[in-house]
Design an enzyme around this catalytic site. Structure first.
Site, mmCIF file in Angstrom:
data_model
loop_
_atom_site.group_PDB
_atom_site.id
_atom_site.type_symbol
_atom_site.label_atom_id
_atom_site.label_comp_id
_atom_site.label_asym_id
_atom_site.label_seq_id
_atom_site.Cartn_x
_atom_site.Cartn_y
_atom_site.Cartn_z
ATOM 1 N N ASP A 15 5.821 0.893 11.902
ATOM 2 C CA ASP A 15 4.564 0.241 11.508
ATOM 3 C C ASP A 15 4.476 -1.218 11.977
ATOM 4 O O ASP A 15 3.454 -1.873 11.758
ATOM 5 C CB ASP A 15 4.386 0.308 9.977
ATOM 6 C CG ASP A 15 3.938 1.695 9.522
ATOM 7 O OD1 ASP A 15 3.723 2.566 10.384
ATOM 8 O OD2 ASP A 15 3.814 1.911 8.300
ATOM 9 N N ARG A 33 -4.208 10.726 4.863
ATOM 10 C CA ARG A 33 -3.152 11.737 4.814
ATOM 11 C C ARG A 33 -2.280 11.629 3.565
ATOM 12 O O ARG A 33 -1.743 12.620 3.091
ATOM 13 C CB ARG A 33 -2.231 11.586 6.019
ATOM 14 C CG ARG A 33 -2.833 11.905 7.337
ATOM 15 C CD ARG A 33 -1.828 11.636 8.418
ATOM 16 N NE ARG A 33 -0.543 12.242 8.064
ATOM 17 C CZ ARG A 33 -0.223 13.503 8.304
ATOM 18 N NH1 ARG A 33 -1.051 14.277 8.935
ATOM 19 N NH2 ARG A 33 0.945 13.984 7.934
ATOM 20 N N LYS A 71 0.828 -1.222 0.000
ATOM 21 C CA LYS A 71 0.000 0.000 0.000
ATOM 22 C C LYS A 71 0.858 1.266 0.000
ATOM 23 O O LYS A 71 0.631 2.180 -0.783
ATOM 24 C CB LYS A 71 -0.904 -0.006 1.242
ATOM 25 C CG LYS A 71 -1.575 1.311 1.519
ATOM 26 C CD LYS A 71 -2.415 1.275 2.776
ATOM 27 C CE LYS A 71 -1.699 1.669 4.043
ATOM 28 N NZ LYS A 71 -1.491 3.100 4.251
ATOM 29 N N ASN A 72 1.849 1.312 0.891
ATOM 30 C CA ASN A 72 2.606 2.555 1.059
ATOM 31 C C ASN A 72 3.569 2.827 -0.099
ATOM 32 O O ASN A 72 4.170 3.892 -0.163
ATOM 33 C CB ASN A 72 3.382 2.539 2.385
ATOM 34 C CG ASN A 72 2.448 2.757 3.560
ATOM 35 O OD1 ASN A 72 1.256 3.015 3.379
ATOM 36 N ND2 ASN A 72 2.986 2.655 4.772
ATOM 37 N N ARG A 121 1.088 15.104 12.990
ATOM 38 C CA ARG A 121 1.984 14.729 11.886
ATOM 39 C C ARG A 121 2.137 15.918 10.946
ATOM 40 O O ARG A 121 1.382 16.069 9.999
ATOM 41 C CB ARG A 121 1.432 13.491 11.169
ATOM 42 C CG ARG A 121 1.500 12.261 12.050
ATOM 43 C CD ARG A 121 0.832 11.080 11.418
ATOM 44 N NE ARG A 121 1.573 10.534 10.301
ATOM 45 C CZ ARG A 121 1.133 9.506 9.579
ATOM 46 N NH1 ARG A 121 -0.024 8.942 9.866
ATOM 47 N NH2 ARG A 121 1.858 9.040 8.583
ATOM 48 N N PRO A 122 3.157 16.738 11.213
ATOM 49 C CA PRO A 122 3.334 17.954 10.406
ATOM 50 C C PRO A 122 3.758 17.644 8.968
ATOM 51 O O PRO A 122 4.241 16.543 8.683
ATOM 52 C CB PRO A 122 4.442 18.709 11.138
ATOM 53 C CG PRO A 122 5.158 17.691 11.953
ATOM 54 C CD PRO A 122 4.188 16.585 12.238
ATOM 55 N N VAL A 123 3.559 18.632 8.073
ATOM 56 C CA VAL A 123 4.051 18.498 6.689
ATOM 57 C C VAL A 123 5.016 19.648 6.372
ATOM 58 O O VAL A 123 5.223 19.996 5.224
ATOM 59 C CB VAL A 123 2.890 18.451 5.657
ATOM 60 C CG1 VAL A 123 2.142 17.147 5.740
ATOM 61 C CG2 VAL A 123 1.945 19.638 5.807
ATOM 62 N N ASP A 124 5.605 20.227 7.433
ATOM 63 C CA ASP A 124 6.488 21.381 7.244
ATOM 64 C C ASP A 124 7.652 21.090 6.294
ATOM 65 O O ASP A 124 8.020 21.912 5.461
ATOM 66 C CB ASP A 124 7.009 21.888 8.608
ATOM 67 C CG ASP A 124 7.678 20.779 9.423
ATOM 68 O OD1 ASP A 124 7.253 19.615 9.299
ATOM 69 O OD2 ASP A 124 8.625 21.072 10.172
ATOM 70 N N ARG A 175 -8.229 -0.595 5.599
ATOM 71 C CA ARG A 175 -7.488 0.442 4.879
ATOM 72 C C ARG A 175 -6.178 -0.117 4.340
ATOM 73 O O ARG A 175 -5.685 0.336 3.302
ATOM 74 C CB ARG A 175 -7.164 1.616 5.813
ATOM 75 C CG ARG A 175 -8.364 2.481 6.151
ATOM 76 C CD ARG A 175 -7.932 3.655 6.999
ATOM 77 N NE ARG A 175 -6.684 4.197 6.471
ATOM 78 C CZ ARG A 175 -5.739 4.804 7.180
ATOM 79 N NH1 ARG A 175 -5.905 4.971 8.468
ATOM 80 N NH2 ARG A 175 -4.643 5.246 6.612
ATOM 81 N N CYS A 217 -3.535 12.683 13.535
ATOM 82 C CA CYS A 217 -4.274 11.429 13.443
ATOM 83 C C CYS A 217 -4.025 10.637 14.711
ATOM 84 O O CYS A 217 -3.328 11.103 15.620
ATOM 85 C CB CYS A 217 -3.879 10.640 12.201
ATOM 86 S SG CYS A 217 -2.206 10.044 12.263
HETATM 87 C C1 UD1 Z 1 4.995 6.956 6.148
HETATM 88 C C2 UD1 Z 1 4.030 5.789 6.159
HETATM 89 C C3 UD1 Z 1 3.682 5.386 7.580
HETATM 90 C C4 UD1 Z 1 4.957 5.138 8.376
HETATM 91 C C5 UD1 Z 1 5.906 6.333 8.269
HETATM 92 C C6 UD1 Z 1 7.263 6.077 8.941
HETATM 93 C C7 UD1 Z 1 2.745 6.089 4.127
HETATM 94 C C8 UD1 Z 1 1.444 6.407 3.502
HETATM 95 N N1 UD1 Z 1 2.824 6.175 5.460
HETATM 96 O O1 UD1 Z 1 4.309 8.058 6.740
HETATM 97 O O2 UD1 Z 1 2.878 4.214 7.538
HETATM 98 O O3 UD1 Z 1 4.604 4.945 9.731
HETATM 99 O O4 UD1 Z 1 6.169 6.630 6.891
HETATM 100 O O5 UD1 Z 1 7.886 4.970 8.378
HETATM 101 O O6 UD1 Z 1 3.690 5.718 3.480
HETATM 102 N N2 UD1 Z 1 7.774 14.757 9.923
HETATM 103 C C9 UD1 Z 1 7.922 16.109 10.195
HETATM 104 N N3 UD1 Z 1 7.637 16.988 9.184
HETATM 105 C C10 UD1 Z 1 7.241 16.599 7.942
HETATM 106 C C11 UD1 Z 1 7.104 15.216 7.677
HETATM 107 C C12 UD1 Z 1 7.383 14.315 8.692
HETATM 108 O O7 UD1 Z 1 8.285 16.501 11.293
HETATM 109 O O8 UD1 Z 1 7.023 17.460 7.074
HETATM 110 C C13 UD1 Z 1 8.092 13.774 11.001
HETATM 111 C C14 UD1 Z 1 6.895 12.902 11.408
HETATM 112 O O9 UD1 Z 1 6.077 13.539 12.364
HETATM 113 C C15 UD1 Z 1 7.607 11.686 11.957
HETATM 114 C C16 UD1 Z 1 8.841 11.561 11.054
HETATM 115 O O10 UD1 Z 1 9.027 12.845 10.468
HETATM 116 O O11 UD1 Z 1 8.047 11.918 13.262
HETATM 117 C C17 UD1 Z 1 8.715 10.523 9.972
HETATM 118 O O12 UD1 Z 1 7.501 10.717 9.262
HETATM 119 P P1 UD1 Z 1 7.345 10.331 7.727
HETATM 120 O O13 UD1 Z 1 8.426 9.376 7.329
HETATM 121 O O14 UD1 Z 1 7.174 11.565 6.921
HETATM 122 O O15 UD1 Z 1 5.973 9.554 7.738
HETATM 123 P P2 UD1 Z 1 4.899 9.525 6.578
HETATM 124 O O16 UD1 Z 1 5.551 9.638 5.246
HETATM 125 O O17 UD1 Z 1 3.807 10.483 6.927
#
Ligand code: UD1
Length: 417
Positions: free
Chosen positions: A304, A92, A22-23, A121-124, A396, A116
């Site tokens: 995960d 997300r 899926k991911n 879970r920021p996207v900064d 999901r 969630c």
């Molecule tokens: C993806 C996976 C999720 C998995 C995660 C970590 C998908 C759809 N989801 O989530 O199942 O648990 O990888 O392996 O593939 N962060 C920030 N700022 C950002 C982005 C991330 O601070 O802009 C932080 C997050 O809060 C977290 C860390 O970075 O602490 C890693 O997150 P990230 O690898 O981005 O997770 P996802 O891609 O959202």
């Protein structure tokens, strides 16, 4: 809303097959927006999250056909660069359309994803990287509005390893003018396979499987066909089911090289693990040894699989510690496992698990995708009957998990409420 009724079933044995990841499929679906024409993905399971992404791509103007095992995405007429709140709030990973839409159409409007069940879970980092490539980003009415006449290459350093930010930036940078360097990029298999897909479409990317990735901007990409990689988290969940069973089980159609940290920890817990090219047999331990894990970016232990491994440690002969450094609040499953007579205390981002001889059946509630997989595993080993409600979470990300597990001896019934 469906729920699972699970009877004690620790005598699993036989062979169980893993579906596509899926991911990996989610970002690859978004990447197919970059090449006008019809891309075809094989080994695609039937999952709610993939249906949500297919819906989003249709809203954007793509034609998507999705049958069990197969998906085609024709993105010739992509013209409406918006990911609405209703879809982003469901999933997300919708944020993955931001990079490709910006690259292909020069603009994108994507609802801001909220927190969630596994924490804020920021996207900064996604936004900072796109700005570094020359995008203008504004936040208006809960939406991210990104525009760019022409993206340009940049040197981008990620303060944290992020799967999502790495992939979104890669997809945006393929059409940027000049060269982009990503530093501290994520190395998860889902990043690698997205790079493979982009390169097959004609992108020029080097540094795969390292934290330094280079993208040479090009002008066009063309649609392609590709087999999706097997889901390492589904495979890992089944391997842990094997470790909890009284008999060996073989997990087929998997990539052992994606599962090394789990293989290592299962061996440490006393299991024998026989690794073949595309299958792994787990021979359970007579007595499960307490084992500590710390979740880390790949190739560390994946967050995960944290909840599922915790279930195994609930039955270990002693005390184990599980620390989540990726999502420090990801312990919603603990209260539910304690309802099943586990003995776990959480302090900040560390769970202390005092092994008990048996779990006992009860009614529990799934709170997120991987937590629900953990509750299914726990329900199988608990004495008596366990009812897991809100299993839409598990649908999901797992394709008919109860059918797969029942084939190897589990007793799980899906019931409409
Ligand atoms: C993806 C996976 C999720 C998995 C995660 C970590 C998908 C759809 N989801 O989530 O199942 O648990 O990888 O392996 O593939 N962060 C920030 N700022 C950002 C982005 C991330 O601070 O802009 C932080 C997050 O809060 C977290 C860390 O970075 O602490 C890693 O997150 P990230 O690898 O981005 O997770 P996802 O891609 O959202």
């Amino acid at each position: 809303m469906d729920r699972f009724i699970i009877e004690h079933s620790r005598d699993l044995s036989g062979t169980i097959t893993v579906s596509g990841a899926k991911n990996a499929i989610l970002p690859i679906m978004a990447a197919s927006l970059l090449a006008p024409g019809k891309s075809v993905l094989n080994n695609v399971p039937n999952l709610i999250d993939l249906r949500t992404m297919a819906h989003l791509l249709r809203v954007i103007g793509a034609r998507v056909e999705y049958d069990d095992g197969y998906m085609s995405i024709d993105s010739k007429d992509v013209c409406y660069p918006e990911a609405p709140y209703e879809l982003v709030s469901k999933m997300r990973a919708s944020i993955y359309v931001l990079g490709p839409l910006l690259a292909r159409l020069g603009k994108a409007r994507v609802s801001f994803p909220g927190g969630c069940a596994i924490g804020t879970r920021p996207v900064d980092m996604h936004l900072q990287a796109l700005e570094a490539l020359g995008a203008n980003i504004e936040i208006e009415n809960g939406y991210i509005a990104a525009t760019a006449k022409q993206l340009h290459g940049a040197d981008i350093y990620f303060k944290k390893s992020s799967v999502g930010a790495t992939i979104n930036t890669l997809m945006a940078a393929v059409f940027a003018k000049g060269t982009t360097h990503l530093h501290n990029a994520a190395m998860e298999p889902e990043v690698d396979t997205t790079i493979d897909f982009l390169c097959k479409m004609g992108a020029k990317i080097s540094g795969k499987s390292t934290t330094s990735i280079t993208i040479e901007g090009i002008k066009d990409l063309f649609p392609v066909q590709m087999d999706m990689i097997p889901d390492r988290i589904e495979a890992g969940t089944f391997m842990i089911a094997g470790a909890l069973s009284h008999n060996p089980i073989t997990v087929c159609n998997c990539r052992p090289d994606h599962l090394l940290p789990l293989i290592d920890k299962l061996r440490e817990s006393g299991c024998e693990v026989d690794v073949q090219e595309t299958s792994i047999t787990v021979i359970p331990a007579k007595k499960i040894k307490p084992t500590n894990i710390i979740t880390l970016p790949h190739p560390g232990f994946p967050t995960d699989l944290q909840a599922q491994f915790t279930v195994l440690m609930c039955l270990a002969d002693g005390v184990s510690f599980v620390e989540d450094t990726i999502f420090p609040d990801r312990f919603m499953h603990v209260a539910e496992l304690n309802r099943l007579q586990a003995d776990i205390q959480v302090n900040r981002n560390v769970a202390r698990i005092n092994g008990v001889p048996n779990l006992g059946g009860a009614e529990v509630m799934a709170t997120d995708l991987r937590a629900s997989a953990a509750l299914v595993l726990a329900g199988m080993v608990a004495e008596g009957t366990t009812t897991v409600s809100r299993i839409y979470h598990i649908d999901r990300g797992y394709d008919r998990i109860e059918e797969k597990l029942n084939k190897i001896g589990a007793k799980i019934r899906r019931e409409k409420v």
